[in-house]
Design a protein around this motif. Structure first.
Motif, PDB file in Angstrom:
ATOM      1  N   SER A   1       0.885  -1.181   0.000  1.00  0.00           N
ATOM      2  CA  SER A   1       0.000   0.000   0.000  1.00  0.00           C
ATOM      3  C   SER A   1       0.912   1.217   0.000  1.00  0.00           C
ATOM      4  O   SER A   1       1.220   1.790   1.048  1.00  0.00           O
ATOM      5  N   VAL A   2       1.323   1.576  -1.179  1.00  0.00           N
ATOM      6  CA  VAL A   2       2.401   2.554  -1.327  1.00  0.00           C
ATOM      7  C   VAL A   2       1.954   3.974  -0.985  1.00  0.00           C
ATOM      8  O   VAL A   2       2.777   4.812  -0.585  1.00  0.00           O
ATOM      9  N   LEU A   3       0.665   4.246  -1.117  1.00  0.00           N
ATOM     10  CA  LEU A   3       0.103   5.546  -0.767  1.00  0.00           C
ATOM     11  C   LEU A   3      -1.132   5.354   0.098  1.00  0.00           C
ATOM     12  O   LEU A   3      -1.820   4.342  -0.006  1.00  0.00           O
ATOM     13  N   GLY A   4      -1.410   6.353   0.938  1.00  0.00           N
ATOM     14  CA  GLY A   4      -2.650   6.342   1.698  1.00  0.00           C
ATOM     15  C   GLY A   4      -3.766   6.954   0.878  1.00  0.00           C
ATOM     16  O   GLY A   4      -3.575   7.351  -0.274  1.00  0.00           O
ATOM     17  N   SER A   5      -4.949   7.040   1.479  1.00  0.00           N
ATOM     18  CA  SER A   5      -6.103   7.592   0.762  1.00  0.00           C
ATOM     19  C   SER A   5      -5.955   9.090   0.517  1.00  0.00           C
ATOM     20  O   SER A   5      -6.590   9.643  -0.378  1.00  0.00           O
ATOM     21  N   ASP A   6      -5.132   9.758   1.305  1.00  0.00           N
ATOM     22  CA  ASP A   6      -4.804  11.164   1.054  1.00  0.00           C
ATOM     23  C   ASP A   6      -3.422  11.436   1.635  1.00  0.00           C
ATOM     24  O   ASP A   6      -2.825  10.574   2.297  1.00  0.00           O
ATOM     25  N   ILE A   7      -2.907  12.625   1.399  1.00  0.00           N
ATOM     26  CA  ILE A   7      -1.520  12.924   1.776  1.00  0.00           C
ATOM     27  C   ILE A   7      -1.307  12.856   3.281  1.00  0.00           C
ATOM     28  O   ILE A   7      -0.219  12.516   3.758  1.00  0.00           O
ATOM     29  N   LEU A   8      -2.339  13.153   4.070  1.00  0.00           N
ATOM     30  CA  LEU A   8      -2.201  13.145   5.525  1.00  0.00           C
ATOM     31  C   LEU A   8      -2.220  11.731   6.105  1.00  0.00           C
ATOM     32  O   LEU A   8      -2.019  11.539   7.301  1.00  0.00           O
ATOM     33  N   LYS A   9      -2.466  10.737   5.242  1.00  0.00           N
ATOM     34  CA  LYS A   9      -2.421   9.334   5.668  1.00  0.00           C
ATOM     35  C   LYS A   9      -1.358   8.567   4.866  1.00  0.00           C
ATOM     36  O   LYS A   9      -1.420   7.341   4.763  1.00  0.00           O
ATOM     37  N   THR A  10      -0.379   9.319   4.321  1.00  0.00           N
ATOM     38  CA  THR A  10       0.627   8.717   3.457  1.00  0.00           C
ATOM     39  C   THR A  10       2.036   8.938   4.013  1.00  0.00           C
ATOM     40  O   THR A  10       2.460  10.086   4.217  1.00  0.00           O
ATOM     41  N   TYR A  11       2.723   7.849   4.286  1.00  0.00           N
ATOM     42  CA  TYR A  11       4.112   7.917   4.735  1.00  0.00           C
ATOM     43  C   TYR A  11       4.926   8.660   3.671  1.00  0.00           C
ATOM     44  O   TYR A  11       4.765   8.410   2.473  1.00  0.00           O
ATOM     45  N   PRO A  12       5.795   9.604   4.069  1.00  0.00           N
ATOM     46  CA  PRO A  12       6.531  10.427   3.092  1.00  0.00           C
ATOM     47  C   PRO A  12       7.215   9.603   2.013  1.00  0.00           C
ATOM     48  O   PRO A  12       7.833   8.568   2.295  1.00  0.00           O
ATOM     49  N   SER A  13       7.118  10.080   0.791  1.00  0.00           N
ATOM     50  CA  SER A  13       7.639   9.329  -0.365  1.00  0.00           C
ATOM     51  C   SER A  13       9.105   8.967  -0.218  1.00  0.00           C
ATOM     52  O   SER A  13       9.517   7.841  -0.528  1.00  0.00           O
ATOM     53  N   GLU A  14       9.917   9.926   0.244  1.00  0.00           N
ATOM     54  CA  GLU A  14      11.351   9.658   0.362  1.00  0.00           C
ATOM     55  C   GLU A  14      11.629   8.571   1.401  1.00  0.00           C
ATOM     56  O   GLU A  14      12.605   7.814   1.280  1.00  0.00           O
ATOM     57  N   PHE A  15      10.775   8.480   2.401  1.00  0.00           N
ATOM     58  CA  PHE A  15      10.918   7.414   3.393  1.00  0.00           C
ATOM     59  C   PHE A  15      10.436   6.079   2.825  1.00  0.00           C
ATOM     60  O   PHE A  15      11.047   5.031   3.056  1.00  0.00           O
ATOM     61  N   MET A  16       9.325   6.111   2.089  1.00  0.00           N
ATOM     62  CA  MET A  16       8.788   4.884   1.506  1.00  0.00           C
ATOM     63  C   MET A  16       9.787   4.253   0.541  1.00  0.00           C
ATOM     64  O   MET A  16       9.912   3.020   0.480  1.00  0.00           O
ATOM     65  N   VAL A  17      10.497   5.075  -0.194  1.00  0.00           N
ATOM     66  CA  VAL A  17      11.525   4.564  -1.108  1.00  0.00           C
ATOM     67  C   VAL A  17      12.562   3.756  -0.332  1.00  0.00           C
ATOM     68  O   VAL A  17      12.963   2.655  -0.753  1.00  0.00           O
ATOM     69  N   GLN A  18      12.994   4.278   0.802  1.00  0.00           N
ATOM     70  CA  GLN A  18      13.980   3.558   1.622  1.00  0.00           C
ATOM     71  C   GLN A  18      13.421   2.231   2.131  1.00  0.00           C
ATOM     72  O   GLN A  18      14.130   1.226   2.191  1.00  0.00           O
TER      73      GLN A  18
END
Length: 354
Positions: free
Chosen positions: A185-202
């Motif tokens: 689940s690479v993204l949440g339903s909106d930005i406030l429920k989404t782990y930061p992209s640069e962190f998700m990449v790691q």
């Protein structure tokens, strides 16, 4: 006897409240159990043997008073004996009122108590491993004095043909089914429920390095550009193990594909609830403003695991209400560094790969 259970809103809510239907049917096997939900959530309750009829609350009922009134008249004509309103908002208040049912149960609120025959306090502390979302909804059954109340996981009922079609789709992409396969689940339903992209990449780079896994991304079609940004930031080895071309064309297909995965990993949301409902292990990253006690159901530290910022800086959450933190979510996410997630994730991966 006819019983109406009302749960509008999102997929996770509809899944959790399906346990109300299950318990009602088990205690009243001859009763007709009707479940009122929004149309887009129907896929998670298809084939559910404890639901006799799905009553659809259409979007037009919010924009057209006439259409809503016609709907209310149909509810009245159905002559329900019992209404369990797990939604507890204006629309469901009116549905409950118009139903004419003798027994009507919902949450305790000063401005709606005249509508219901029984009102229930919402608990703030979980009483079981089921989590608050389930504990509270099953409390709505207490006025009925049922002989037994099961606290099982909500279930999604897939057909054999759905499972086989999903397997065929995976085979077309030449996946190595002897290696771990994770739904992300690479993204949440909106930005406030989404782990930061640069962190998700790691996190993604680490998962592939640590477990030699193959990854499938779960996302909503309009999020594709954001997903591609994350993909393009990954290491080459990680990219080679991400299968962007595999996606479910429907919620049911997504669930069927997930049934062939070894785990679902990523942002908290409906996908996590769906994975649990088909008994797939989950590792969940919670947004700082979401109360983990409510939605971290059936966690055992092994098969179902999650992480929340309150584990890293618990003192901060002792003096704050979770919803008050919503405007600060993007700032607070930065404190949930990948090293904290990876430490817990490694144990999860080790367990499910044993």
């Amino acid at each position: 006897m006819k019983i109406l259970v009302i749960q509008q809103k999102m997929i996770g809510d509809v899944l959790v409240s399906s346990l109300i239907c299950e318990n009602l049917k088990l205690n009243y096997p001859n009763a007709e159990i009707h479940y009122l939900v929004n149309r887009f959530t129907i896929p998670v309750i298809e084939n559910n043997p404890y639901i006799n009829k799905v009553v659809v609350f259409e979007d037009e009922y919010r924009s057209s008073k006439f259409a809503f009134y016609k709907f209310l008249k149909n509810i009245r004509r159905a002559k329900y004996n019992i209404v369990i309103d797990a939604y507890g908002k204006l629309e469901s208040n009116l549905i409950s009122l118009f139903s004419g049912a003798k027994t009507k149960v919902s949450w305790k609120k000063k401005y709606t108590k005249f509508i219901y025959s029984h009102t229930i306090d919402i608990s703030k502390t979980p009483q079981t491993r089921s989590g608050l979302a389930i504990d509270n909804r099953l409390k709505l059954l207490s006025p009925l004095n049922l002989k037994s109340v099961l606290r099982s996981k909500p279930k999604i009922y897939l057909s054999e043909s759905e499972i086989e079609r999903a397997k065929s789709k995976l085979e077309k992409f030449n996946l190595d089914l002897s290696r771990p396969l994770y739904m992300i689940s690479v993204l949440g339903s909106d930005i406030l429920k989404t782990y930061p992209s640069e962190f998700m990449v790691q996190i993604l780079d680490h998962i592939v390095d640590y477990s030699n896994a193959q990854l499938i991304f779960n996302y909503i079609p309009y999020q594709k550009q954001e997903v591609l940004k994350i993909y393009n930031l990954c290491q080459d080895k990680t990219k080679e193990n991400i299968y962007l071309g595999i996606s479910g064309d429907s919620i049911r297909e997504f669930i069927s594909i997930t049934s062939h995965c070894d785990a679902l990993i990523g942002n908290e949301g409906g996908a996590v609830n769906m994975a649990k409902a088909i008994d797939i292990p989950t590792f969940t990253i919670f947004s700082p403003w979401i109360d983990k006690e409510t939605w971290s159901s059936f966690e055992d530290g092994k098969k179902n695991v999650s992480i929340h910022l309150d584990e890293i800086i618990p003192s901060y959450f002792e003096v704050k209400r979770y919803k008050d933190l919503k405007p600060k979510s993007l700032e607070l996410y930065k404190k949930l560094e990948p090293k904290f997630v990876i430490h817990k994730l490694n144990s999860f991966i080790d367990h499910i790969n044993d």
